[in-house]
Design a protein around this motif. Structure first.
Motif, PDB file in Angstrom:
ATOM      1  N   ALA A 144      -6.056  -7.172   0.265  1.00  0.00           N
ATOM      2  CA  ALA A 144      -4.790  -5.615  -0.176  1.00  0.00           C
ATOM      3  C   ALA A 144      -3.621  -6.718  -0.254  1.00  0.00           C
ATOM      4  O   ALA A 144      -2.983  -7.548  -0.320  1.00  0.00           O
ATOM      5  CB  ALA A 144      -4.628  -5.167   1.485  1.00  0.00           C
ATOM      6  N   ALA A 145      -2.294  -5.318  -0.518  1.00  0.00           N
ATOM      7  CA  ALA A 145      -1.172  -5.371  -1.114  1.00  0.00           C
ATOM      8  C   ALA A 145      -0.545  -6.421   0.500  1.00  0.00           C
ATOM      9  O   ALA A 145      -1.403  -5.808   0.686  1.00  0.00           O
ATOM     10  CB  ALA A 145      -1.012  -4.140  -2.512  1.00  0.00           C
ATOM     11  N   PRO A 146       0.989  -7.029  -0.089  1.00  0.00           N
ATOM     12  CA  PRO A 146       0.985  -7.601   1.405  1.00  0.00           C
ATOM     13  C   PRO A 146       1.940  -5.806   1.771  1.00  0.00           C
ATOM     14  O   PRO A 146       1.674  -6.028   3.283  1.00  0.00           O
ATOM     15  CB  PRO A 146       2.575  -7.879   0.918  1.00  0.00           C
ATOM     16  CG  PRO A 146       1.483  -8.358  -0.909  1.00  0.00           C
ATOM     17  CD  PRO A 146       0.489  -7.591  -1.392  1.00  0.00           C
ATOM     18  N   ASP A 147       2.410  -4.440   1.351  1.00  0.00           N
ATOM     19  CA  ASP A 147       2.525  -4.110   1.939  1.00  0.00           C
ATOM     20  C   ASP A 147       1.759  -2.474   2.744  1.00  0.00           C
ATOM     21  O   ASP A 147       2.291  -1.691   2.827  1.00  0.00           O
ATOM     22  CB  ASP A 147       3.663  -3.270   0.957  1.00  0.00           C
ATOM     23  CG  ASP A 147       3.240  -2.656  -0.269  1.00  0.00           C
ATOM     24  OD1 ASP A 147       1.932  -2.543  -0.579  1.00  0.00           O
ATOM     25  OD2 ASP A 147       3.884  -1.546  -0.819  1.00  0.00           O
ATOM     26  N   THR A 148       0.441  -3.025   2.615  1.00  0.00           N
ATOM     27  CA  THR A 148      -0.602  -2.265   2.956  1.00  0.00           C
ATOM     28  C   THR A 148      -0.560  -2.000   4.205  1.00  0.00           C
ATOM     29  O   THR A 148      -0.070  -4.087   4.921  1.00  0.00           O
ATOM     30  CB  THR A 148      -1.741  -2.560   2.668  1.00  0.00           C
ATOM     31  OG1 THR A 148      -1.886  -2.689   1.706  1.00  0.00           O
ATOM     32  CG2 THR A 148      -2.738  -1.849   3.158  1.00  0.00           C
ATOM     33  N   PRO A 149      -0.592  -1.583   5.117  1.00  0.00           N
ATOM     34  CA  PRO A 149      -0.743  -1.377   6.640  1.00  0.00           C
ATOM     35  C   PRO A 149      -1.517  -2.175   7.289  1.00  0.00           C
ATOM     36  O   PRO A 149      -3.120  -2.034   7.009  1.00  0.00           O
ATOM     37  CB  PRO A 149      -0.629  -0.255   7.230  1.00  0.00           C
ATOM     38  CG  PRO A 149      -0.326   0.762   5.871  1.00  0.00           C
ATOM     39  CD  PRO A 149      -0.198   0.004   4.877  1.00  0.00           C
ATOM     40  N   LEU A 150      -1.368  -3.150   8.048  1.00  0.00           N
ATOM     41  CA  LEU A 150      -2.468  -4.052   8.559  1.00  0.00           C
ATOM     42  C   LEU A 150      -3.441  -3.086   9.352  1.00  0.00           C
ATOM     43  O   LEU A 150      -4.539  -3.172   9.481  1.00  0.00           O
ATOM     44  CB  LEU A 150      -1.412  -4.664  10.466  1.00  0.00           C
ATOM     45  CG  LEU A 150      -2.675  -5.394  11.339  1.00  0.00           C
ATOM     46  CD1 LEU A 150      -3.291  -6.437  10.207  1.00  0.00           C
ATOM     47  CD2 LEU A 150      -1.659  -5.919  11.467  1.00  0.00           C
ATOM     48  N   LEU A 151      -3.325  -2.148  10.128  1.00  0.00           N
ATOM     49  CA  LEU A 151      -4.307  -1.301  10.249  1.00  0.00           C
ATOM     50  C   LEU A 151      -5.556  -0.560   9.503  1.00  0.00           C
ATOM     51  O   LEU A 151      -6.336  -0.761   9.673  1.00  0.00           O
ATOM     52  CB  LEU A 151      -3.974   0.246  11.148  1.00  0.00           C
ATOM     53  CG  LEU A 151      -5.149   1.162  11.341  1.00  0.00           C
ATOM     54  CD1 LEU A 151      -5.558   0.519  12.767  1.00  0.00           C
ATOM     55  CD2 LEU A 151      -4.310   2.878  11.731  1.00  0.00           C
ATOM     56  N   TYR A 152      -4.776  -0.831   8.399  1.00  0.00           N
ATOM     57  CA  TYR A 152      -5.821  -0.098   6.898  1.00  0.00           C
ATOM     58  C   TYR A 152      -6.485  -1.347   6.414  1.00  0.00           C
ATOM     59  O   TYR A 152      -8.158  -1.481   6.144  1.00  0.00           O
ATOM     60  CB  TYR A 152      -5.199   0.566   5.361  1.00  0.00           C
ATOM     61  CG  TYR A 152      -4.620   1.408   6.166  1.00  0.00           C
ATOM     62  CD1 TYR A 152      -4.695   2.476   7.271  1.00  0.00           C
ATOM     63  CD2 TYR A 152      -3.065   1.930   5.396  1.00  0.00           C
ATOM     64  CE1 TYR A 152      -3.979   3.889   7.383  1.00  0.00           C
ATOM     65  CE2 TYR A 152      -2.805   3.506   5.489  1.00  0.00           C
ATOM     66  CZ  TYR A 152      -2.776   4.217   6.757  1.00  0.00           C
ATOM     67  OH  TYR A 152      -2.546   4.936   6.510  1.00  0.00           O
ATOM     68  N   VAL A 153      -6.274  -2.806   6.411  1.00  0.00           N
ATOM     69  CA  VAL A 153      -6.738  -3.866   6.049  1.00  0.00           C
ATOM     70  C   VAL A 153      -7.952  -4.048   7.474  1.00  0.00           C
ATOM     71  O   VAL A 153      -9.218  -4.154   7.252  1.00  0.00           O
ATOM     72  CB  VAL A 153      -5.728  -5.111   6.173  1.00  0.00           C
ATOM     73  CG1 VAL A 153      -6.825  -6.201   6.198  1.00  0.00           C
ATOM     74  CG2 VAL A 153      -4.547  -4.292   5.439  1.00  0.00           C
ATOM     75  N   LEU A 154      -7.515  -3.954   8.885  1.00  0.00           N
ATOM     76  CA  LEU A 154      -8.346  -4.100   9.852  1.00  0.00           C
ATOM     77  C   LEU A 154      -9.901  -3.379   9.390  1.00  0.00           C
ATOM     78  O   LEU A 154     -10.910  -3.911   9.933  1.00  0.00           O
ATOM     79  CB  LEU A 154      -8.270  -4.055  10.856  1.00  0.00           C
ATOM     80  CG  LEU A 154      -6.559  -4.890  11.317  1.00  0.00           C
ATOM     81  CD1 LEU A 154      -6.191  -4.521  13.478  1.00  0.00           C
ATOM     82  CD2 LEU A 154      -7.396  -6.692  11.365  1.00  0.00           C
ATOM     83  N   ARG A 155      -9.476  -2.413   9.700  1.00  0.00           N
ATOM     84  CA  ARG A 155     -10.910  -1.239   9.533  1.00  0.00           C
ATOM     85  C   ARG A 155     -11.391  -1.048   8.382  1.00  0.00           C
ATOM     86  O   ARG A 155     -12.811  -0.982   8.177  1.00  0.00           O
ATOM     87  CB  ARG A 155     -10.148   0.443   9.574  1.00  0.00           C
ATOM     88  CG  ARG A 155      -9.592   1.068  11.155  1.00  0.00           C
ATOM     89  CD  ARG A 155      -8.660   2.042  11.298  1.00  0.00           C
ATOM     90  NE  ARG A 155     -10.073   3.048  11.054  1.00  0.00           N
ATOM     91  CZ  ARG A 155     -11.292   3.255  12.450  1.00  0.00           C
ATOM     92  NH1 ARG A 155     -10.829   2.404  13.804  1.00  0.00           N
ATOM     93  NH2 ARG A 155     -11.463   3.890  12.103  1.00  0.00           N
TER      94      ARG A 155
END
Length: 161
Positions: free
Chosen positions: A15-26
């Motif tokens: 994911a892009a660096p500014d993507t919220p961590l929550l979205y990456v985790l899920r």
């Protein structure tokens, strides 16, 4: 490309660096314990632990997790072998709807890791940012105290008994 140590394993993030961590985790890693609640860092449902500190993953860009230890509820144990905090919440029947519980458990994990002898006042203060409408607050507190007892290192004398 960003990478982090997620639940003990180095993971590359697409994911892009500014993507919220929550979205990456899920979405990227399929870890669904952290929940989307308010998206503003005001309810606590998305709480995870980064390098020992409880953070709201919905407002934390994944780039801030670069090369850091990220722990989610899934990193504390499994359904087959729950960790001490998970076991305490199960035994105390501390969840009703369960939506806020993963975030509370992660904040409690961060607290008990740095202070296994946390007082009731410290536990209450630590959970202050979390919103819960179920009314199981007393069971949640009981579960955290039970987990603290289970996580506290035993003295050599006690271990020999």
């Amino acid at each position: 490309m960003t990478s982090m140590i997620l639940n003990g394993e180095r993971r590359a993030v697409r994911a892009a660096p500014d993507t919220p961590l929550l979205y990456v985790l899920r979405e990227e890693f399929g870890l669904n314990a952290a929940k989307y609640g308010c998206g503003l860092g005001q309810c606590g449902a998305c709480t995870v632990v980064i390098d020992g500190e409880a953070v709201f993953s919905c407002v934390t860009p994944v780039m801030l997790a670069e090369n850091r230890q990220v722990t989610t509820l899934e990193g504390l144990g499994t359904a087959e072998a729950p960790g001490p905090l998970q076991r305490a919440f199960i035994d105390a029947q501390a969840a009703q709807c369960g939506y806020c519980i993963p975030g509370m458990m992660m904040r409690a994990h961060a607290l008990l890791t740095r202070d296994p002898d946390a007082s009731d006042a410290a536990i209450r203060a630590e959970l202050e940012p979390h919103l819960c409408r179920c009314g199981t607050h007393m069971r949640i507190l009981r579960a955290i105290r039970r987990a603290a007892d289970a996580m506290r290192p035993r003295s050599t004398a006690e271990a020999g008994r």
